[in-house]
Design a protein around this motif. Structure first.
Motif, PDB file in Angstrom:
ATOM      1  N   ASP A  90      34.758   5.161  71.205  1.00 13.15           N
ATOM      2  CA  ASP A  90      34.696   4.505  70.624  1.00 13.15           C
ATOM      3  C   ASP A  90      33.505   4.311  69.218  1.00 13.15           C
ATOM      4  N   PHE A 121      34.943  -3.392  74.728  1.00  9.59           N
ATOM      5  CA  PHE A 121      35.739  -3.889  73.690  1.00  9.59           C
ATOM      6  C   PHE A 121      36.742  -2.640  72.722  1.00  9.59           C
ATOM      7  N   HIS A 122      37.667  -2.835  72.667  1.00 11.51           N
ATOM      8  CA  HIS A 122      38.255  -1.820  72.079  1.00 11.51           C
ATOM      9  C   HIS A 122      39.713  -2.029  70.621  1.00 11.51           C
ATOM     10  N   GLY A 123      39.279  -3.859  71.389  1.00 16.65           N
ATOM     11  CA  GLY A 123      40.448  -4.122  69.720  1.00 16.65           C
ATOM     12  C   GLY A 123      41.313  -5.072  70.392  1.00 16.65           C
ATOM     13  N   GLU A 174      30.277  -5.574  71.295  1.00 16.97           N
ATOM     14  CA  GLU A 174      30.885  -6.676  72.096  1.00 16.97           C
ATOM     15  C   GLU A 174      29.927  -7.130  73.361  1.00 16.97           C
ATOM     16  N   GLU A 200      32.809   2.924  74.980  1.00 13.78           N
ATOM     17  CA  GLU A 200      31.598   3.330  74.018  1.00 13.78           C
ATOM     18  C   GLU A 200      30.319   4.393  73.738  1.00 13.78           C
ATOM     19  N   VAL A 250      34.141   2.523  66.275  1.00 14.98           N
ATOM     20  CA  VAL A 250      34.139   1.613  65.243  1.00 14.98           C
ATOM     21  C   VAL A 250      32.496   0.869  65.387  1.00 14.98           C
ATOM     22  N   GLN A 251      32.121   0.398  66.307  1.00 10.98           N
ATOM     23  CA  GLN A 251      30.634  -0.252  65.589  1.00 10.98           C
ATOM     24  C   GLN A 251      28.901   0.623  65.466  1.00 10.98           C
ATOM     25  N   SER A 306      41.985   0.519  60.478  1.00 12.75           N
ATOM     26  CA  SER A 306      41.079  -1.141  61.873  1.00 12.75           C
ATOM     27  C   SER A 306      40.388  -0.039  63.141  1.00 12.75           C
ATOM     28  N   GLY A 307      39.140  -0.670  63.774  1.00 11.45           N
ATOM     29  CA  GLY A 307      39.530  -0.386  64.338  1.00 11.45           C
ATOM     30  C   GLY A 307      40.255  -0.224  65.629  1.00 11.45           C
ATOM     31  N   ALA A 308      40.845  -1.297  66.102  1.00 14.12           N
ATOM     32  CA  ALA A 308      42.194  -1.476  67.092  1.00 14.12           C
ATOM     33  C   ALA A 308      42.980  -0.011  66.566  1.00 14.12           C
ATOM     34  N   ASN A 351      41.525   3.040  67.328  1.00 13.20           N
ATOM     35  CA  ASN A 351      41.931   3.062  69.082  1.00 13.20           C
ATOM     36  C   ASN A 351      43.280   3.285  70.223  1.00 13.20           C
ATOM     37  N   LYS A 395      34.909  -0.140  60.958  1.00 15.21           N
ATOM     38  CA  LYS A 395      34.302  -1.779  60.590  1.00 15.21           C
ATOM     39  C   LYS A 395      33.327  -0.810  58.985  1.00 15.21           C
TER      40      LYS A 395
END
Ligand SMILES: *Cc1c(COP(=O)(O)O)cnc(C)c1O
Length: 401
Positions: free
Chosen positions: A224, A139-141, A196, A191, A226-227, A105-107, A110, A253
């Motif tokens: 980050d 937002f990082h998780g 988010e 990011e 992730v998105q 996962s992204g969390a 990170n 993601k």
């Protein structure tokens, strides 16, 4: 097992109430269209929150999954496997990175990045080099470390005591960052576009300034992605558009196109500060996830698909502007590639969630990014006619607000 039909109210019966899902249940998808239990059709502008890069049930992903499912699912970290090494090679060959750590996962990606940064600070031999600089509204998780790094206290305050040594400052404000970053800083996490937090792109000058500050003080720069990663912005990774190369990049993601997988990418220099036993995960790099991600990543990482994201961006934004000329609800339409945010005018502040609910009624899946921004993160290969039809439905939903 009971044969009684499943209904939306069962969610309230049996699920820990941390989510408030829509009042319909989706059962099937193909491309950028989905159907619910009543065969009602939806156009997907949400993409499972920037996950379904190839839409739903894309043959490339389905074939990779089913072929691997018949061969090998899981062996554990005492043994490596072919799919994970293939995926690692793809990531290393297409980015700044030399090494990859896989997780789910992204969390988790990170979490790995922040732990590595702390280890780097410790190995530097400088005393107290353990401070992490992060940004408001980031937002990082949702793990305790990553939710603390995130810049929205409402997500972390109930879980105190929180991990120490994380400082927050204003996003896109280089002077504010300058005031915080010093020889005690081991990492800066940012990011390239706050997802988010409202689809807010970082300025080039901000990211370049952070890079310089990290170099000056020997801190690790973590992006980050992730998105924003895996083609979302029309570049393979958003950093490629900024002139700034991070030391660590996190991706998740869209990486698995809907199959859970995450990764932390870094250089040899930093990777080698972790030794056997320093970090780990049971499922990270399992053959099933790696095989799907390998197929999805390979599909996305072509000039045609990446250019297609940019072309869709133009088309999408033009359509949104046309709607807004008529209805005038938004003060700004922003974002890159297929990560778009429609920012509500002050008189409609707080109404993003209502709009998403109305969109659902009109047969459109959309996202919020905070209370004042409607966010879209559709498939990277959404057909142009689905964009048009989705925008028609969006216009109908807005007219009803
Ligand atoms: C979604 C997201 C995360 C968390 O990813 P999970 O897979 O939900 O743990 C972290 N960072 C960013 C930028 C995200 O958008």
């Amino acid at each position: 097992m009971s044969n009684l039909a499943i209904t939306r109210s069962n969610f309230n019966d049996w699920m820990v109430p941390v989510f408030a899902p829509a009042n319909f249940i989706l059962v099937r998808g193909e491309g950028s269209r989905l159907w619910d239990q009543n065969e009602k059709e939806y156009i997907d502008f949400a993409g499972g929150i920037a996950v379904n890069a190839l839409g739903h049930a894309h043959p490339v992903a389905v074939n990779a999954l089913t072929e691997q499912a018949q061969k090998l699912w899981h062996v554990g970290n005492g043994y490596t496997n072919e799919p994970v090494l293939n995926l690692a090679r793809q990531l290393v060959e297409s980015t700044f990175a030399d090494k990859v750590f896989f997780c789910n996962s992204g969390a988790e990606a990170n979490e790995a990045a922040l732990k590595l940064a702390r280890k780097v600070g410790m190995m530097s031999g400088q005393a107290h080099k353990n401070q992490i600089v992060a940004f408001k509204n980031a937002f990082h998780g949702r793990t305790l470390f990553t939710v603390t790094a995130g810049g929205q206290p409402k997500y972390s305050q109930d879980f105190a005591p929180l991990p120490e040594g994380i400082q927050h400052t204003a996003f896109n404000d280089l002077d504010a960052a300058k005031a915080l970053i010093n020889e005690h800083t081991c990492a800066v996490i940012v990011e390239p576009i706050q997802g988010e937090g409202g689809v807010v792109p970082a300025t080039r000058e901000f990211l370049q300034g952070l890079r310089e500050l990290c170099d000056q003080f020997g801190a690790v720069l973590i992006f980050d992605e992730v998105q924003t990663g895996v083609g979302r912005t029309g570049s393979l990774y958003a950093y490629m558009n900024t002139g700034v190369t991070p030391d660590i990049l996190t991706t998740a993601k869209a990486l698995g196109g809907g199959f859970p997988i995450g990764a932390m990418l870094t250089t040899d220099h930093f990777a080698n500060m972790f030794v056997v036993g320093d970090h780990g995960t049971t499922y990270g790099g399992n053959p099933l996830g790696a095989a799907v991600a390998s197929a999805v990543y390979g599909f996305v990482n072509t000039p045609e698909v990446l250019q297609g994201v940019k072309d869709r961006h133009q088309h999408f934004v033009a359509g949104l502007n046309t709607i807004n000329e008529k209805l005038g609800l938004f003060k700004q339409i922003r974002g890159e590639g297929l990560l778009l945010g429609c920012v509500l005018k002050d008189e409609y502040a707080g109404k993003a969630k209502n709009i998403v609910t109305l969109a659902g009624e009109e047969g459109l899946l959309a996202l919020v990014a905070g209370m004042d921004v409607v966010r879209f993160a559709p498939s990277l290969i959404i057909p142009f006619e689905d964009i048009d039809e989705g925008l028609n439905r969006f216009a109908r939903a807005l007219a009803r607000l």
